[in-house]
Design a protein around this motif. Sequence first.
Motif, PDB file in Angstrom:
ATOM      1  N   TYR A  55       7.496  14.320 -13.354  1.00 47.54           N
ATOM      2  CA  TYR A  55       6.729  14.156 -12.113  1.00 47.54           C
ATOM      3  C   TYR A  55       7.689  13.770 -10.991  1.00 47.54           C
ATOM      4  CZ  TYR A  55       7.027   9.495 -14.187  1.00 47.54           C
ATOM      5  OH  TYR A  55       7.486   8.359 -14.794  1.00 47.54           O
ATOM      6  N   GLU A  56       7.200  13.871  -9.755  1.00 47.81           N
ATOM      7  CA  GLU A  56       8.066  13.625  -8.604  1.00 47.81           C
ATOM      8  C   GLU A  56       7.501  12.601  -7.631  1.00 47.81           C
ATOM      9  OE1 GLU A  56       8.404  17.525  -7.015  1.00 47.81           O
ATOM     10  OE2 GLU A  56      10.072  18.089  -8.324  1.00 47.81           O
ATOM     11  N   THR A  57       6.218  12.335  -7.697  1.00 46.50           N
ATOM     12  CA  THR A  57       5.587  11.391  -6.777  1.00 46.50           C
ATOM     13  C   THR A  57       4.979  10.231  -7.555  1.00 46.50           C
ATOM     14  OG1 THR A  57       3.424  12.475  -6.845  1.00 46.50           O
ATOM     15  CG2 THR A  57       5.030  13.293  -5.217  1.00 46.50           C
ATOM     16  N   ILE A  58       4.597   9.188  -6.838  1.00 49.19           N
ATOM     17  CA  ILE A  58       3.972   8.043  -7.490  1.00 49.19           C
ATOM     18  C   ILE A  58       2.606   8.424  -8.062  1.00 49.19           C
ATOM     19  CG2 ILE A  58       2.887   7.163  -5.392  1.00 49.19           C
ATOM     20  CD1 ILE A  58       4.494   5.121  -8.252  1.00 49.19           C
ATOM     21  N   PHE A 112      -9.918  14.690  -7.138  1.00 45.69           N
ATOM     22  CA  PHE A 112      -8.994  14.485  -8.254  1.00 45.69           C
ATOM     23  C   PHE A 112      -7.578  14.116  -7.816  1.00 45.69           C
ATOM     24  CE2 PHE A 112     -11.908  17.976  -9.750  1.00 45.69           C
ATOM     25  CZ  PHE A 112     -12.764  17.142 -10.447  1.00 45.69           C
ATOM     26  N   LYS A 113      -7.350  13.969  -6.519  1.00 49.18           N
ATOM     27  CA  LYS A 113      -6.023  13.636  -6.017  1.00 49.18           C
ATOM     28  C   LYS A 113      -5.967  12.152  -5.670  1.00 49.18           C
ATOM     29  CE  LYS A 113      -4.762  14.529  -1.816  1.00 49.18           C
ATOM     30  NZ  LYS A 113      -4.385  15.206  -0.555  1.00 49.18           N
ATOM     31  N   ILE A 114      -4.876  11.514  -6.042  1.00 45.05           N
ATOM     32  CA  ILE A 114      -4.690  10.100  -5.724  1.00 45.05           C
ATOM     33  C   ILE A 114      -4.207   9.982  -4.286  1.00 45.05           C
ATOM     34  CG2 ILE A 114      -3.432   7.996  -6.304  1.00 45.05           C
ATOM     35  CD1 ILE A 114      -3.169   9.031  -9.148  1.00 45.05           C
ATOM     36  N   ASP A 115      -5.012   9.370  -3.439  1.00 46.42           N
ATOM     37  CA  ASP A 115      -4.646   9.213  -2.035  1.00 46.42           C
ATOM     38  C   ASP A 115      -3.827   7.959  -1.791  1.00 46.42           C
ATOM     39  OD1 ASP A 115      -5.574  11.508  -0.990  1.00 46.42           O
ATOM     40  OD2 ASP A 115      -7.446  10.711  -0.199  1.00 46.42           O
ATOM     41  N   GLN A 116      -4.230   6.855  -2.387  1.00 47.27           N
ATOM     42  CA  GLN A 116      -3.559   5.596  -2.081  1.00 47.27           C
ATOM     43  C   GLN A 116      -3.597   4.647  -3.276  1.00 47.27           C
ATOM     44  OE1 GLN A 116      -5.053   3.034   1.222  1.00 47.27           O
ATOM     45  NE2 GLN A 116      -3.126   3.588   2.205  1.00 47.27           N
ATOM     46  N   LEU A 117      -2.526   3.873  -3.401  1.00 49.28           N
ATOM     47  CA  LEU A 117      -2.419   2.884  -4.466  1.00 49.28           C
ATOM     48  C   LEU A 117      -2.132   1.514  -3.862  1.00 49.28           C
ATOM     49  CD1 LEU A 117      -0.642   5.622  -5.561  1.00 49.28           C
ATOM     50  CD2 LEU A 117      -0.770   4.286  -7.633  1.00 49.28           C
ATOM     51  N   MET A 118      -2.556   0.500  -4.592  1.00 44.91           N
ATOM     52  CA  MET A 118      -2.179  -0.868  -4.287  1.00 44.91           C
ATOM     53  C   MET A 118      -1.195  -1.308  -5.362  1.00 44.91           C
ATOM     54  SD  MET A 118      -2.594  -3.715  -2.484  1.00 44.91           S
ATOM     55  CE  MET A 118      -4.236  -3.713  -1.728  1.00 44.91           C
ATOM     56  N   VAL A 119      -0.006  -1.711  -4.945  1.00 40.58           N
ATOM     57  CA  VAL A 119       1.007  -2.187  -5.872  1.00 40.58           C
ATOM     58  C   VAL A 119       1.196  -3.675  -5.638  1.00 40.58           C
ATOM     59  CG1 VAL A 119       3.381  -1.957  -6.662  1.00 40.58           C
ATOM     60  CG2 VAL A 119       2.147   0.047  -5.832  1.00 40.58           C
ATOM     61  N   LEU A 176       0.864  -1.180   0.000  1.00 38.27           N
ATOM     62  CA  LEU A 176       0.000   0.000   0.000  1.00 38.27           C
ATOM     63  C   LEU A 176       0.900   1.229   0.000  1.00 38.27           C
ATOM     64  CD1 LEU A 176      -2.812  -0.899   2.573  1.00 38.27           C
ATOM     65  CD2 LEU A 176      -3.050  -0.686   0.097  1.00 38.27           C
ATOM     66  N   ILE A 177       0.684   2.122  -0.965  1.00 37.42           N
ATOM     67  CA  ILE A 177       1.567   3.280  -1.108  1.00 37.42           C
ATOM     68  C   ILE A 177       0.739   4.551  -1.167  1.00 37.42           C
ATOM     69  CG2 ILE A 177       3.322   4.387  -2.535  1.00 37.42           C
ATOM     70  CD1 ILE A 177       4.211   1.724  -3.494  1.00 37.42           C
ATOM     71  N   ASP A 178       1.113   5.526  -0.350  1.00 32.64           N
ATOM     72  CA  ASP A 178       0.470   6.832  -0.360  1.00 32.64           C
ATOM     73  C   ASP A 178       0.793   7.533  -1.676  1.00 32.64           C
ATOM     74  OD1 ASP A 178       0.469   9.902   0.209  1.00 32.64           O
ATOM     75  OD2 ASP A 178      -0.635   9.035   1.886  1.00 32.64           O
ATOM     76  N   GLY A 179      -0.197   8.221  -2.238  1.00 30.35           N
ATOM     77  CA  GLY A 179      -0.005   8.870  -3.526  1.00 30.35           C
ATOM     78  C   GLY A 179       1.063   9.935  -3.529  1.00 30.35           C
ATOM     79  N   ALA A 180       1.317  10.550  -2.362  1.00 30.77           N
ATOM     80  CA  ALA A 180       2.313  11.619  -2.284  1.00 30.77           C
ATOM     81  C   ALA A 180       3.722  11.099  -2.049  1.00 30.77           C
ATOM     82  CB  ALA A 180       1.934  12.589  -1.162  1.00 30.77           C
ATOM     83  N   TYR A 229       5.297  -4.824 -11.865  1.00 31.63           N
ATOM     84  CA  TYR A 229       4.232  -4.484 -10.925  1.00 31.63           C
ATOM     85  C   TYR A 229       2.973  -3.955 -11.611  1.00 31.63           C
ATOM     86  CZ  TYR A 229       8.268  -4.633  -7.825  1.00 31.63           C
ATOM     87  OH  TYR A 229       9.390  -5.024  -7.154  1.00 31.63           O
ATOM     88  N   LYS A 230       1.882  -4.079 -10.863  1.00 29.72           N
ATOM     89  CA  LYS A 230       0.612  -3.472 -11.240  1.00 29.72           C
ATOM     90  C   LYS A 230       0.313  -2.379 -10.213  1.00 29.72           C
ATOM     91  CE  LYS A 230      -4.346  -4.441 -11.693  1.00 29.72           C
ATOM     92  NZ  LYS A 230      -5.409  -5.483 -11.592  1.00 29.72           N
ATOM     93  N   PHE A 231       0.200  -1.141 -10.666  1.00 30.91           N
ATOM     94  CA  PHE A 231      -0.096   0.006  -9.815  1.00 30.91           C
ATOM     95  C   PHE A 231      -1.583   0.333  -9.974  1.00 30.91           C
ATOM     96  CE2 PHE A 231       4.329   0.122 -10.869  1.00 30.91           C
ATOM     97  CZ  PHE A 231       4.982   0.634  -9.742  1.00 30.91           C
ATOM     98  N   GLU A 232      -2.360   0.112  -8.943  1.00 28.80           N
ATOM     99  CA  GLU A 232      -3.806   0.307  -9.027  1.00 28.80           C
ATOM    100  C   GLU A 232      -4.267   1.351  -8.011  1.00 28.80           C
ATOM    101  OE1 GLU A 232      -8.004  -2.232  -8.881  1.00 28.80           O
ATOM    102  OE2 GLU A 232      -6.080  -3.231  -8.479  1.00 28.80           O
ATOM    103  N   ILE A 233      -5.090   2.292  -8.476  1.00 30.16           N
ATOM    104  CA  ILE A 233      -5.620   3.345  -7.603  1.00 30.16           C
ATOM    105  C   ILE A 233      -6.779   2.769  -6.790  1.00 30.16           C
ATOM    106  CG2 ILE A 233      -6.710   5.612  -7.530  1.00 30.16           C
ATOM    107  CD1 ILE A 233      -5.364   6.183 -10.231  1.00 30.16           C
ATOM    108  N   ILE A 234      -6.696   2.914  -5.459  1.00 31.19           N
ATOM    109  CA  ILE A 234      -7.774   2.383  -4.614  1.00 31.19           C
ATOM    110  C   ILE A 234      -8.482   3.488  -3.829  1.00 31.19           C
ATOM    111  CG2 ILE A 234      -6.714   0.113  -4.397  1.00 31.19           C
ATOM    112  CD1 ILE A 234      -5.728   0.918  -1.648  1.00 31.19           C
ATOM    113  N   ASP A 235      -7.943   4.717  -3.866  1.00 32.98           N
ATOM    114  CA  ASP A 235      -8.622   5.802  -3.158  1.00 32.98           C
ATOM    115  C   ASP A 235      -8.224   7.145  -3.765  1.00 32.98           C
ATOM    116  OD1 ASP A 235     -10.259   7.043  -1.325  1.00 32.98           O
ATOM    117  OD2 ASP A 235      -8.731   7.131   0.246  1.00 32.98           O
ATOM    118  N   THR A 236      -9.227   7.994  -4.021  1.00 30.64           N
ATOM    119  CA  THR A 236      -8.979   9.346  -4.536  1.00 30.64           C
ATOM    120  C   THR A 236      -9.807  10.346  -3.748  1.00 30.64           C
ATOM    121  OG1 THR A 236     -10.754   9.168  -6.181  1.00 30.64           O
ATOM    122  CG2 THR A 236      -8.537   8.500  -6.871  1.00 30.64           C
ATOM    123  N   GLU A 237      -9.392  11.614  -3.810  1.00 33.01           N
ATOM    124  CA  GLU A 237     -10.131  12.687  -3.137  1.00 33.01           C
ATOM    125  C   GLU A 237      -9.911  13.982  -3.906  1.00 33.01           C
ATOM    126  OE1 GLU A 237     -10.382  15.031   1.164  1.00 33.01           O
ATOM    127  OE2 GLU A 237      -9.035  13.319   0.894  1.00 33.01           O
TER     128      GLU A 237
END
Length: 441
Positions: A380-383, A416-423, A355-359, A406-414
Motif C-alpha cells: 500500500y502507499e497511503t495511510i 468505502f473510501k477512508i476520508d479522515q483518521l484520528m491518530v 487529524l490525517i487525510d486518508g490519501a 499510536y492508535k489509528f481510528e477512522i472517523i470519516d468514510t465515503e
Amino acid sequence: MNVFTAILIILLLISISAVISSAEISLAGARKLKLQALANDGDERASQVLALQQSPGRFITVVQIGLNMVAILAGVIGEGTITPHLQGIFSQYFSPDVAQTSASWLSFILVTVSFILFADLIPKRIAMSYPETTSLRTVRIMKLSMFILKPIVWFLDSIANSFFKIFDISTVREENLTSEDIVALVGEGAQAGVLKEQEHYLIENIFDMQERTVTSSMTTRENIIYLDKKFNRAQVVATIQENPHPKVLICDKGIDNILGYVDTHTLLTQYLHVQEVELTDPSLLRKPLFIPDTLSLFEVLELFKSAGDDFAIIVNEYALVVGLITLKDVMNIVMGELVSTEEEQIIRRNETSWLIDGATPLEDVMRALDIDAFPDDENYETIAGFMMYSLRKIPKKTDFVLFDRYKFEIIDTENFKIDQLMVSLRDDLAAKSFETKLTEQ
C-alpha cells in the motif's frame, strides 16, 4: 646514562609515539570529501592523505613498527636507568628485596602511565576532534618514516598482503557515499546550525523524490476532471467554471478512453467567436503524456523535462487510468509546507493527536509521527491503504488499528473510501506491538 638524560629520552619517545598515534587516528577519521576539496585547491598534503587512505597497508605497518619500537625502548630505559635510581632511594628505608621490587614496579607504572596519557590518550582525542588538520600536519612525517623504514615495511607488508590474498580479504578502503549518508550529514548540519531548517527540509525532500512512487502524489482517478467529446457548449462551460484548470482532458465515454487534452484558455477563446466547438478538433486537441504507475517522482520530473510537458496521465499494468500528476504536484513534494497553499493533509490537534487525510502518503505520515516503517508497506502507499490492509475488510467509522505508539481510528468514510483518521498517542500500551480491533458488524 644518568636519570636526567633518561627522562629526556623518554619524553622524546613519548613525543614520537604521540605523533604516530595521532597520525593513525586522523588518517582513519579524516573525511574524504573535505580532503578532496583541499586537494582541488592545491594542497599537496591533502592529496598525500587521500593516497594513504586508498592504500593504507604501508602506513599501518610503519605505525605498528614505530609504536612497538618506541614502547620497547622506553621500557628498556626505564628498567635500566630509572629503576636503579629509585632502588637506591628505597634502599635507605626498606630491605634490598623490597627496594628492588618497589623500584621496578614504580618505574613500570610511571613509564606506562606517561605513555598512556601523553602518547596515546591525549593525542588520539585531539586527532579525533580535528582529523583533517592533524592528518595534514603529520602526513609528511609519516611519509618520511615510510621511506626510512622502507625495507622493513616492504617485508612485513608483503607477508600481510599474502595473508589477505589467501583469505580473499580486500585491503582497499571503500568509501561510497549513499543517499542515507548524505541525509544523515545534512541532519547533523541542521542540528549544528550550519544549515537552516528550510534548507534541511528541502534537501531531505529531494532525496525523498527518489524513493516515492508517482502514485503517492497523484490526483486519483475519481478526482480527475474531464470533458466528454460529445459535451455541448453549456456542459463544457459549466464544467470549467466549476473546476477551473489550465488544461482539461477530452475523453470518449469514460476516463479510460482519453483522446487528448485542450488548453481551457484556448477553448474558451474559441467559444467567444463561435457558438459550437468540436472538442476533437486537431487544432485544439493535444496528445497527453502517459506514464506507468511504477515510476519514482524523480523519474517523472526527468520525463517532464525531456518531453516539455507539465502533466501526465498515470496508467497501471492493465492500461487503466489510475491518476494524473502535474509538475506542481512534484514540486510540492520538494517545497512542501514552505510554499503550499493547499489544505494540509496532516493537522496536529495537540501534543498527542493528529487529524490525517486518508490519501496522505505513508512517507509524510512516517515523518510527522516519527515512525521508521509500516508493516508490509510494499502492499500500500497511503495511510488509508495501511488501514484497509490491517483491518482485512471494508473499513467503516470507529474501526481502529494499534501500531507502534499510536492508535489509528477512522472517523470519516465515503463510498468505502477512508476520508479522515484520528491518530492519537497511546502511552498505556506497549510500543512496537501490532493488533487490530474491528467494530461489531
